[in-house]
Design a protein around this motif. Structure first.
Motif: not given
Length: 201
Positions: A17-26, A89-94, A181-188
């Motif tokens: 949902f959010i890639d490692a490269q984006t997280m590293e730079i962000h 978090k990993q396996n977030g959402g719901g 935004i739609n993808a982010w709901w899966n890691v909330v």
């Protein structure tokens, strides 16, 4: 002086949902730069160095004019991102549970309607900024702020926040902010949001 907090998970923990490269730079570039510039702005302001970032942001109007904008932008960036990372978090959402779930139902009718309204606020915010779920006057409210402004600047407690700056999603989603935004709901991380709500009350 302020420090860059560690991420509470590995860089690749939020994939796909959010890639490692984006997280590293962000985290390692953008957030780190806010911390560096905030510390530079406060370097000669010994009286401010002992205050929390919340205290500083809540008293922006009283800051010396020569550092006020730098502190607003970089202090806001540091606070917002420090608040943001644990809300994923990993396996977030719901869906949330307990008191927060009930408060969402009371304020928005049900979780599905809340999710639609929050997503629309985030997608329709013009330019860089944040979408927020906040606790204000005894109830939950959806709002957005420009740039690195934060609800705490107005003494309002955030419960959930979503970064909609392009640097948060452009590598993977390009200009498709709604897809991000739609993808982010899966890691909330709803447990963290519930804790934020309990603290806000």
């Amino acid at each position: 002086m302020f420090e860059l907090p560690n991420l509470p998970y590995e860089l690749n923990a939020l994939e796909p949902f959010i890639d490692a490269q984006t997280m590293e730079i962000h985290h390692g570039k953008h957030h780190a730069a806010y911390v560096k510039k905030l510390n530079e702005a406060l370097e000669a302001k010994k009286d401010l160095q002992s205050k929390s970032i919340e205290e500083i942001l809540q008293s922006l109007d009283s800051l010396p004019e020569e550092v006020r904008t730098k502190v607003r932008n970089n202090g806001g960036g540091h606070y917002n991102h420090s608040f943001f990372w644990p809300l994923m978090k990993q396996n977030g959402g719901g869906e949330p549970a307990g008191d927060l779930a009930q408060a969402i139902n009371d304020a928005f009718g049900n979780f599905a309607d809340f999710k639609i309204k929050f997503s629309e606020a985030a997608a329709n915010h013009f330019g860089s900024g944040w979408a927020w779920l906040t606790f204000e006057d005894g109830k939950l409210t959806i709002s957005t702020t420009p740039n690195q402004d934060s609800p705490v600047m107005r003494g309002i407690k955030p419960i959930l926040g979503l970064d909609v700056w392009e640097h948060a999603y452009y590598l993977k989603y390009q200009n498709k902010r709604p897809d991000y935004i739609n993808a982010w709901w899966n890691v909330v991380n709803w447990e963290q949001a519930e804790e934020n709500y309990a603290n806000a009350k």
